[in-house]
Design an enzyme around this catalytic site. Structure first.
Site, PDB file in Angstrom:
ATOM      1  N   ARG A 174       0.771  -8.528  14.122  1.00 18.22           N
ATOM      2  CA  ARG A 174       0.173  -7.586  13.424  1.00 18.22           C
ATOM      3  C   ARG A 174      -1.320  -7.761  12.188  1.00 18.22           C
ATOM      4  O   ARG A 174      -2.096  -7.376  12.181  1.00 18.22           O
ATOM      5  CB  ARG A 174       0.852  -6.711  12.256  1.00 18.22           C
ATOM      6  CG  ARG A 174       1.795  -5.366  13.021  1.00 18.22           C
ATOM      7  CD  ARG A 174       3.341  -5.676  12.540  1.00 18.22           C
ATOM      8  NE  ARG A 174       3.001  -4.797  11.394  1.00 18.22           N
ATOM      9  CZ  ARG A 174       4.066  -4.625  10.531  1.00 18.22           C
ATOM     10  NH1 ARG A 174       4.986  -4.812  10.936  1.00 18.22           N
ATOM     11  NH2 ARG A 174       3.291  -3.598   9.322  1.00 18.22           N
ATOM     12  N   LYS A 187       0.355  -0.999  -0.498  1.00 16.75           N
ATOM     13  CA  LYS A 187       0.391   0.123  -0.109  1.00 16.75           C
ATOM     14  C   LYS A 187       1.042   1.194   0.176  1.00 16.75           C
ATOM     15  O   LYS A 187       0.504   2.105  -1.029  1.00 16.75           O
ATOM     16  CB  LYS A 187      -1.373   0.332   1.878  1.00 16.75           C
ATOM     17  CG  LYS A 187      -2.230  -0.974   1.503  1.00 16.75           C
ATOM     18  CD  LYS A 187      -3.289  -0.557   2.269  1.00 16.75           C
ATOM     19  CE  LYS A 187      -2.248  -0.630   4.050  1.00 16.75           C
ATOM     20  NZ  LYS A 187      -1.195  -2.340   4.499  1.00 16.75           N
ATOM     21  N   ARG A 194      -8.790   1.261  10.199  1.00 18.68           N
ATOM     22  CA  ARG A 194      -8.051  -0.099  10.255  1.00 18.68           C
ATOM     23  C   ARG A 194      -9.150  -0.812  11.105  1.00 18.68           C
ATOM     24  O   ARG A 194      -9.259  -1.544  11.259  1.00 18.68           O
ATOM     25  CB  ARG A 194      -6.909   0.201  11.352  1.00 18.68           C
ATOM     26  CG  ARG A 194      -5.620  -0.341   9.891  1.00 18.68           C
ATOM     27  CD  ARG A 194      -3.667  -0.525  10.693  1.00 18.68           C
ATOM     28  NE  ARG A 194      -3.177  -0.857  10.595  1.00 18.68           N
ATOM     29  CZ  ARG A 194      -2.095  -0.330   9.764  1.00 18.68           C
ATOM     30  NH1 ARG A 194      -1.680   0.976   9.553  1.00 18.68           N
ATOM     31  NH2 ARG A 194      -0.800  -1.193   9.536  1.00 18.68           N
TER      32      ARG A 194
HETATM   33  P1  AMP Z   1       1.778   0.842   8.934  1.00 21.78           P
HETATM   34  O1  AMP Z   1       2.996   1.701   9.077  1.00 21.78           O
HETATM   35  O2  AMP Z   1       0.504   1.331   8.119  1.00 21.78           O
HETATM   36  O3  AMP Z   1       2.654  -0.674   9.098  1.00 21.78           O
HETATM   37  O4  AMP Z   1       1.684   0.641  10.480  1.00 21.78           O
HETATM   38  C1  AMP Z   1       2.552   0.578  11.939  1.00 21.78           C
HETATM   39  C2  AMP Z   1       1.859   0.532  12.591  1.00 21.78           C
HETATM   40  O5  AMP Z   1       1.213   1.778  13.243  1.00 21.78           O
HETATM   41  C3  AMP Z   1       0.804  -0.394  12.999  1.00 21.78           C
HETATM   42  O6  AMP Z   1       1.534  -1.578  13.219  1.00 21.78           O
HETATM   43  C4  AMP Z   1       0.187  -0.181  14.327  1.00 21.78           C
HETATM   44  O7  AMP Z   1       0.224  -0.377  15.879  1.00 21.78           O
HETATM   45  C5  AMP Z   1       0.337   2.077  13.989  1.00 21.78           C
HETATM   46  N1  AMP Z   1      -0.848   2.399  13.448  1.00 21.78           N
HETATM   47  C6  AMP Z   1      -0.864   2.986  12.297  1.00 21.78           C
HETATM   48  N2  AMP Z   1      -2.322   3.187  11.016  1.00 21.78           N
HETATM   49  C7  AMP Z   1      -3.747   2.893  12.491  1.00 21.78           C
HETATM   50  C8  AMP Z   1      -4.561   2.949  12.321  1.00 21.78           C
HETATM   51  N3  AMP Z   1      -5.003   3.669  11.345  1.00 21.78           N
HETATM   52  N4  AMP Z   1      -5.501   2.542  14.151  1.00 21.78           N
HETATM   53  C9  AMP Z   1      -4.310   1.824  14.005  1.00 21.78           C
HETATM   54  N5  AMP Z   1      -2.407   1.406  14.495  1.00 21.78           N
HETATM   55  C10 AMP Z   1      -2.254   2.117  13.185  1.00 21.78           C
END
Ligand code: AMP
Length: 218
Positions: free
Chosen positions: A171, A13, A88
């Site tokens: 995750r 993404k 999410r």
């Molecule tokens: P990502 O970079 O999108 O993989 O996000 C890394 C981490 O940030 C996730 O594993 C969550 O801990 C947190 N995170 C990012 N976006 C969200 C969201 N929309 N809701 C809750 N936690 C988030």
């Protein structure tokens, strides 16, 4: 053009959002990137955010929605945005609907990055990011020209703390329990567009660009 990129961790993404951001000139809003930059700056919320992220747990909806609402108020979001990693949860999706309703706006489309979870684990383990500009790399499929160095800014490439196997497992669990139901939520609204995210990056990007062109007002 207001797009949501939905899919499991490592589905591509962020990579695709960065490519589309360059092509369309609309902002790439990644909640993960916003949180990582807050942690780096060491602001008030840094400790709290880090504790959730390092454990592979979702940050509470209230915190996420406040940050997104404020980000979407910024001038550059007026012409659209690409939401990556948000929403999410169902409550975040409903919260987003409310934020947009207040502005008389709607989501244009939701791209769902479909891929076999086994491929994702492999991708995440070999993922590296630039600690300076956040550019994504993959040691197998998209390696940097020089070992450990970002092609774009010369920054150091690092492995995200949450790309460790035990955190990856958590995750995925969060994704299946909290995020996967959004596929149905957006499908019922006729917004969901399924993408084969196992294809090479350039191919996925080409498909997205074609789909986006079809969505543009004629
Ligand atoms: P990502 O970079 O999108 O993989 O996000 C890394 C981490 O940030 C996730 O594993 C969550 O801990 C947190 N995170 C990012 N976006 C969200 C969201 N929309 N809701 C809750 N936690 C988030």
């Amino acid at each position: 053009m207001r797009l949501v990129f939905l899919g499991g961790p490592g589905a591509g993404k962020g990579t695709q959002a960065k490519i589309l951001n360059k092509k369309l000139g609309i902002p790439h809003v990644s909640t993960g990137d916003i949180f990582r930059s807050t942690i780096q700056k060491g602001g008030d919320d840094a400790k709290l955010l880090k504790s959730y992220m390092d454990a592979g747990k979702l940050v509470p909806d209230k915190v996420v929605l406040k940050i997104v609402a404020s980000r979407l108020q910024e001038e550059d979001s007026k012409n659209g945005f690409i939401l990556d990693g948000f929403p999410r949860t169902l409550d975040q999706a409903k919260g987003l609907d409310e934020i947009l309703q207040q502005k008389n706006l709607k989501i244009t489309g939701v791209f769902y990055f479909e891929i076999n979870p086994d491929v994702l684990v492999d991708r995440l383990v070999s993922r590296r990011v630039c600690e300076n500009c956040q550019a994504p790399y993959n040691l197998k499929s998209m390696p940097p020209k020089k070992d450990g160095i970002c092609d774009l800014c010369g920054g150091k490439l690092i492995q995200r703390p949450d790309d460790q196997p035990d955190v990856i497992r958590k995750r995925f669990q969060e994704y299946i329990e909290c995020t996967a139901p959004l596929v149905d939520y957006y499908e019922k609204q006729g917004l969901l567009v399924r993408l084969d995210a196992s294809l090479p990056t350039e191919k996925v990007s080409q498909i997205i660009v074609e789909l986006v062109q079809e969505m543009l007002p004629k």
